[in-house]
Each structure stands twice: as C-alpha cells, then as structure tokens.
Write an enzyme that holds these catalytic residues in place. Structure first.
Site, PDB file in Angstrom:
ATOM      1  N   SER A 288     -61.141   2.927   9.018  1.00 44.49           N
ATOM      2  CA  SER A 288     -61.960   1.865   8.417  1.00 44.49           C
ATOM      3  C   SER A 288     -61.162   0.612   8.084  1.00 44.49           C
ATOM      4  O   SER A 288     -61.745  -0.409   7.743  1.00 44.49           O
ATOM      5  CB  SER A 288     -62.666   2.369   7.156  1.00 44.49           C
ATOM      6  OG  SER A 288     -61.753   2.547   6.100  1.00 44.49           O
TER       7      SER A 288
ATOM      8  N   LYS B 298     -59.636   0.668   0.831  1.00 44.58           N
ATOM      9  CA  LYS B 298     -60.501  -0.472   1.148  1.00 44.58           C
ATOM     10  C   LYS B 298     -59.991  -1.709   0.400  1.00 44.58           C
ATOM     11  O   LYS B 298     -59.191  -1.620  -0.521  1.00 44.58           O
ATOM     12  CB  LYS B 298     -61.943  -0.221   0.692  1.00 44.58           C
ATOM     13  CG  LYS B 298     -62.631   0.996   1.280  1.00 44.58           C
ATOM     14  CD  LYS B 298     -63.049   0.783   2.708  1.00 44.58           C
ATOM     15  CE  LYS B 298     -63.832   1.956   3.267  1.00 44.58           C
ATOM     16  NZ  LYS B 298     -63.033   3.116   3.575  1.00 44.58           N
TER      17      LYS B 298
END
Length: 145
Positions: A61, A98
């Site tokens: 991601s 993230k």
C-alpha cells in the site's frame, strides 16, 4: 492493507560500515577508491535507541513512496507524529503503515492514507481503537533477494 512485523532492535554492539565521501549516480568519481569515514547505524541513524524498533513491511500500500514488501522500516516511538509523516498505526487490533492525514481533525476524524492508487484511505473516528504506534524515520531495502 500493508502491515508490519515488529522486531526489537539491539544496540549494544556498534555496527560500523566504511563509506565513501560521496557517491554519484552519474559518472564515476575519481575518489571512489578512497574510503574516509565509517557509518555506525547506532550512532548515525538511531536517535532514540530505547524507543526504536525495526519492522518488516508486509504488503504494497506504500509502493508509490518507495516502501515495498520486504523492506525494513526503522520506527521511532519517541518522535511526535505530524501531519504528513509516514507512521505505523495500530487500528482496531492491526498494525499498518500509512501517511498520517490530520487535515480533517476539526471535522472529528483523521485518515491514514496509502501511497498506492489501488488502496483507499482508512478513516479513523472516535469509536476506533487507534494509536500512532511510531513514526518511520528510515527504510532499508534489499536490492538483491
């Protein structure tokens, strides 16, 4: 979702590597044959040994920012997380890596944003069990698996 496998670091023995004065990505430098300094990961890369962990990245991601599956993340738990930092978040029982997006904090939520268009941001509301577990301060890549 990209996850991370946490690994406690040991800092008792120095790890010194010889480094060249500069490394060019273009034409070779005539100084390439002369090594002048050493790099000690403990001294030069780790500011807070008691609060620093390594983590092995799992998933993709964050590939658009250059954090890939199998990379080693150096995580400092003593660094105060800021908007835009790459963080290890603990969300409802799972770790993830993230970007920390605080731009919606006044609206009652924050987001953890991926760096891959195939993934959606994770919205964190007051009902979520959430903690910024640490801030990524370095990544280490294995170019030859």
């Amino acid at each position: 979702m990209s996850g991370i496998k946490l690994i406690k670091s040991e800092f008792e023995h120095p790890l010194e590597l010889l480094i060249a004065p500069e490394i060019r990505a273009g034409f070779p430098s005539p100084a390439e044959d002369y090594l002048h300094e050493s790099l000690d990961f403990n001294r030069d890369l780790i500011r807070h040994p008691e609060a620093t962990f390594y983590g092995k990245v799992e998933g993709d991601s964050m590939v658009d920012v250059g954090i890939n599956h199998g990379d080693i993340a150096v995580i400092d738990r003593s660094v105060e997380p800021q908007h835009g930092d790459v963080v290890v978040g603990y969300v409802n029982g799972e770790f993830t890596i993230k970007y920390l997006d605080l731009s919606h904090k006044d609206e009652g939520y924050i987001e953890l944003r991926p760096a891959n268009k195939d993934f959606q941001p994770i919205r964190i509301d007051a009902d979520d069990n959430f903690e910024v577990w640490g801030v990524i301060v370095w990544t280490i890549k294995n170019w030859k698996m």
